[in-house]
Design a protein around this motif. Structure first.
Motif, mmCIF file in Angstrom:
data_model
loop_
_atom_site.group_PDB
_atom_site.id
_atom_site.type_symbol
_atom_site.label_atom_id
_atom_site.label_comp_id
_atom_site.label_asym_id
_atom_site.label_seq_id
_atom_site.Cartn_x
_atom_site.Cartn_y
_atom_site.Cartn_z
ATOM 1 N N ASN A 206 -18.311 33.497 23.814
ATOM 2 C CA ASN A 206 -17.774 34.595 23.290
ATOM 3 C C ASN A 206 -16.583 34.265 22.267
ATOM 4 O O ASN A 206 -15.850 33.122 22.703
ATOM 5 C CB ASN A 206 -17.283 35.777 24.001
ATOM 6 N N LEU B 105 -13.323 35.691 19.805
ATOM 7 C CA LEU B 105 -12.395 36.749 19.477
ATOM 8 C C LEU B 105 -11.305 36.288 18.328
ATOM 9 O O LEU B 105 -10.744 35.466 18.388
ATOM 10 C CB LEU B 105 -11.303 37.089 20.813
ATOM 11 N N ASN C 295 -21.183 36.328 21.341
ATOM 12 C CA ASN C 295 -20.602 37.874 21.472
ATOM 13 C C ASN C 295 -19.262 37.667 20.646
ATOM 14 O O ASN C 295 -18.406 36.986 21.044
ATOM 15 C CB ASN C 295 -20.302 38.383 22.865
ATOM 16 N N THR D 80 -15.996 39.370 18.680
ATOM 17 C CA THR D 80 -15.302 40.527 18.459
ATOM 18 C C THR D 80 -13.989 40.101 17.524
ATOM 19 O O THR D 80 -13.551 39.141 17.521
ATOM 20 C CB THR D 80 -14.628 40.855 19.794
ATOM 21 N N ARG E 61 -7.618 41.627 25.323
ATOM 22 C CA ARG E 61 -8.845 40.986 25.180
ATOM 23 C C ARG E 61 -8.552 39.422 25.458
ATOM 24 O O ARG E 61 -7.722 38.706 24.891
ATOM 25 C CB ARG E 61 -9.478 41.375 23.915
ATOM 26 N N THR E 62 -9.610 38.657 26.030
ATOM 27 C CA THR E 62 -9.838 37.425 25.881
ATOM 28 C C THR E 62 -11.272 36.900 25.643
ATOM 29 O O THR E 62 -12.230 37.719 25.618
ATOM 30 C CB THR E 62 -9.450 36.716 27.392
ATOM 31 N N ALA E 63 -11.206 35.682 25.255
ATOM 32 C CA ALA E 63 -12.550 35.072 24.814
ATOM 33 C C ALA E 63 -12.563 33.493 25.087
ATOM 34 O O ALA E 63 -11.617 32.896 25.116
ATOM 35 C CB ALA E 63 -13.100 35.209 23.465
ATOM 36 N N ASP E 64 -13.647 33.009 25.096
ATOM 37 C CA ASP E 64 -13.731 31.309 25.019
ATOM 38 C C ASP E 64 -12.976 30.763 24.117
ATOM 39 O O ASP E 64 -12.449 29.741 24.330
ATOM 40 C CB ASP E 64 -15.106 30.926 25.355
ATOM 41 N N THR F 81 -10.552 31.775 20.708
ATOM 42 C CA THR F 81 -9.865 32.717 19.910
ATOM 43 C C THR F 81 -9.868 31.898 18.456
ATOM 44 O O THR F 81 -9.533 30.999 18.382
ATOM 45 C CB THR F 81 -8.294 33.100 20.424
#
Length: 272
Positions: free
Chosen positions: A41, A43, A64, A66, A100-103, A105
């Protein structure tokens, strides 16, 4: 912050091409990372009109993706242009308050337009949102100063014509005008040095994997590019990894660096 938000509500730039075919990512370091690492994912912090998030989603449909932005007009446009088959999700949110967090950014050209926060604070926030990797693009102080110094040798009323001559690859005149306003007349910007980035990485205990520049002394290269009628905004791009360094993944990191170095050998200033 409101005056920055209002300004970017009025100009629309970096709009994606209206077609169904995936466009290439314009950032080889980012593409190299996505090609070689297990990232699930992404972000984007300060996604603007969604051009980058949409491209990532189209080129990497298993991810994914965002994007968040504080400007509602940007978020609306991003949603409208999101590919229905490989969509990215967009939300109106403040970078500095999101949870929010993600693998991975990603933030390109956003963190330096936040007058209420220092560069250290905004960069640190991008790191905090990352479960592992963070890829960031910001105005580099000497490069940016040199760009303005170069343009200042000409009357200001000629700047747009000069800029237009350097950006013939932009086919939409509204897009060119918007980018020009963003580059020369935005209401607030900061810049950062490579040494500052290194200090922040050390303070946050993260590994600086690579950057597009190896020294803060960039004036000569920026002038050469501008003299050749090739526009440069004066950016530093850098990639960090928050993972503690264990022997089992040192080999993978070396391979990643080798691939990035191959790109830089072809054009050391390709991102600028």
């Amino acid at each position: 912050m409101d005056f920055v938000k209002n300004y970017y509500s009025e100009i629309q730039f970096n709009t994606p091409q209206e077609n169904t075919a995936p466009e290439e990512l314009p950032l080889p370091i980012l593409e190299t990372l996505l090609d070689t690492k297990d990232i699930f994912n992404v972000l984007e912090l300060g996604c603007g009109n969604g051009w980058l998030s949409n491209r990532i989603a189209q080129n990497y449909p298993s991810l994914n993706v965002t994007g968040i932005d504080i400007v509602s007009e940007n978020v609306s446009y991003a949603k409208q242009t999101s590919n229905k088959i490989f969509p990215a999700d967009f939300f109106e949110e403040d970078i500095m308050t999101t949870d929010r967090t993600a693998d991975l950014t990603v933030s390109i050209g956003a963190l330096h337009h936040m007058p209420e926060f220092t560069m250290e604070q905004t960069i640190s926030k991008a790191f905090d949102c990352a479960n592992r990797f963070s890829f960031i693009g910001l105005y580099h102080k000497e490069s940016r100063d040199t760009m303005f110094e170069w343009f200042n040798q000409f009357p200001t009323h000629t700047w747009y014509d000069i800029f237009s001559g350097m950006t013939q690859y932009i086919k939409d005149e509204k897009q060119r005008e918007s980018w020009f306003k963003d580059q020369f007349y935005n209401p607030f910007e900061q810049s950062v040095t490579l040494e500052q980035v290194k200090d922040i990485c050390a303070e946050k205990n993260v590994q600086l994997i690579t950057s597009n520049i190896s020294t803060d002394s960039t004036s000569d290269n920026v002038r050469k590019k501008l003299n050749k009628k090739s526009f440069t905004s004066g950016f530093i791009y850098f990639l960090i990894d928050k993972t503690e360094i264990y022997e089992e993944h040192l080999r993978d990191e070396r391979l990643l660096k080798e691939r990035i170095n191959q790109i830089r050998e072809e054009d050391p200033f390709i991102y600028r």
